[in-house]
Design an enzyme around this catalytic site. Sequence first.
Site, PDB file in Angstrom:
ATOM      1  N   TYR A 125      33.296  43.208  16.477  1.00  0.00           N
ATOM      2  CA  TYR A 125      33.459  44.646  16.887  1.00  0.00           C
ATOM      3  C   TYR A 125      32.148  45.446  16.711  1.00  0.00           C
ATOM      4  O   TYR A 125      31.775  46.401  17.262  1.00  0.00           O
ATOM      5  CB  TYR A 125      34.705  45.451  15.902  1.00  0.00           C
ATOM      6  N   LYS A 130      39.772  30.911  12.154  1.00  0.00           N
ATOM      7  CA  LYS A 130      39.759  29.819  13.136  1.00  0.00           C
ATOM      8  C   LYS A 130      38.698  28.897  12.894  1.00  0.00           C
ATOM      9  O   LYS A 130      37.794  28.625  13.685  1.00  0.00           O
ATOM     10  CB  LYS A 130      39.628  30.588  14.343  1.00  0.00           C
ATOM     11  N   ASP A 155      46.113  31.324  15.444  1.00  0.00           N
ATOM     12  CA  ASP A 155      47.187  30.923  16.483  1.00  0.00           C
ATOM     13  C   ASP A 155      48.389  30.451  15.659  1.00  0.00           C
ATOM     14  O   ASP A 155      49.588  31.012  16.058  1.00  0.00           O
ATOM     15  CB  ASP A 155      46.567  29.956  17.504  1.00  0.00           C
ATOM     16  N   ASP A 163      43.234  42.922  13.545  1.00  0.00           N
ATOM     17  CA  ASP A 163      43.840  44.222  14.770  1.00  0.00           C
ATOM     18  C   ASP A 163      44.735  43.547  15.120  1.00  0.00           C
ATOM     19  O   ASP A 163      45.986  44.084  15.388  1.00  0.00           O
ATOM     20  CB  ASP A 163      42.627  44.331  15.748  1.00  0.00           C
ATOM     21  N   ASP A 178      49.366  44.458  14.262  1.00  0.00           N
ATOM     22  CA  ASP A 178      50.354  44.990  15.464  1.00  0.00           C
ATOM     23  C   ASP A 178      51.465  44.317  15.593  1.00  0.00           C
ATOM     24  O   ASP A 178      52.418  44.758  15.878  1.00  0.00           O
ATOM     25  CB  ASP A 178      49.452  45.402  16.551  1.00  0.00           C
TER      26      ASP A 178
END
Length: 355
Positions: free
Chosen positions: A135, A190, A222, A246, A250
Amino acid sequence: MKIAILPGDGIGPEIMVEAVKVLNALGEKFELEEAPVGGAGYEAHGHPLPESTLKLAKDADAILFGAVGDWKYDKLERVLRPEQAILGLRKHLQLFANFRPAICYPQLTGASSLKPEIVSGLDILIVRELNGDIYFGQPHGVRPSPDGLFEGAQEGFDTMRYSEPEVRRIAHVAFQTAQKRQKKLTSVDKANVLETSQFWHDIMIDVSKEHADVELSHMYVDNAAMQLVKAPKAFDVVVTGNMFGDILSDEAAMLTGSIGMLPSASLGKANKGLYEPSHGSAPDIAGKGVANPLATILSAAMMLRYSLGKTQQADRIETAVKKVLEQGYRTGDIATPNGKIVGTKEMGDAVLKAL
């Protein structure tokens, strides 16, 4: 105690009204000052985070934030879009630790898209790093590709990066948080693909030596996304980077029945924080009086607990919300059989009465 009230766009002003009503009913001497932010900031001052709004946020003891964003601003250059306001506040106030709880209230197990036995009793806390990762990483932009199969073609690029101090400080926050809960911490990365994630992974292991009472486990992002749907109650505290956090927060939010139920806290040094509902501005329902204000009201409770030292008042608000749910009050997003469907104002009034 000074609280900056930043309603923002879309349903932000509607849900903020209800949270402010609750704060004003507590009998405390809060100084509440409102300022425009996001699209409202752009309309008022030509920028999503006006200087006057930023100054207020810096001067305040805590910030209560609504939501920003509207489709009508999508054609603006990126630096002027409403979403830049929240990124700017995180950066200028050095809000590096985002707490996103995912709690499934007993009254709302039927509203979840998963089977009741999978989500009943769910209580997860996702700790997301906010100041680094892709970001904010430099460089980024659009350029002719310098190499690869399509060398010379236009390409977009971003940079994922973390410094050691950034990872260490969020790691300590996560371990300390886990110590106050079930002493279980899952670090999500990851590392099998990304150098940045391997760096994160190694530092988490090193920091764990200072918190021997907390059980640390690791999971690829994942797999974590899959396990959140398969067996969410296996998690307690999850710590992860900005982008993965993020997405996963959600996903976790929807396990509870509605993202409209979930508050969040973004904390910096000395517990100064920005508090906001996890949902967005929802411009499609703005002005209709149907938005769920509970996430914003619960965000105000988190603000009282973490930044203002008013634990008993935070408990009062959370107890009132539970009572309202027990009484059957529901906005459309958490509708259940035999529930009393109400609008934004009616739900706020019900919480007020329960106080």
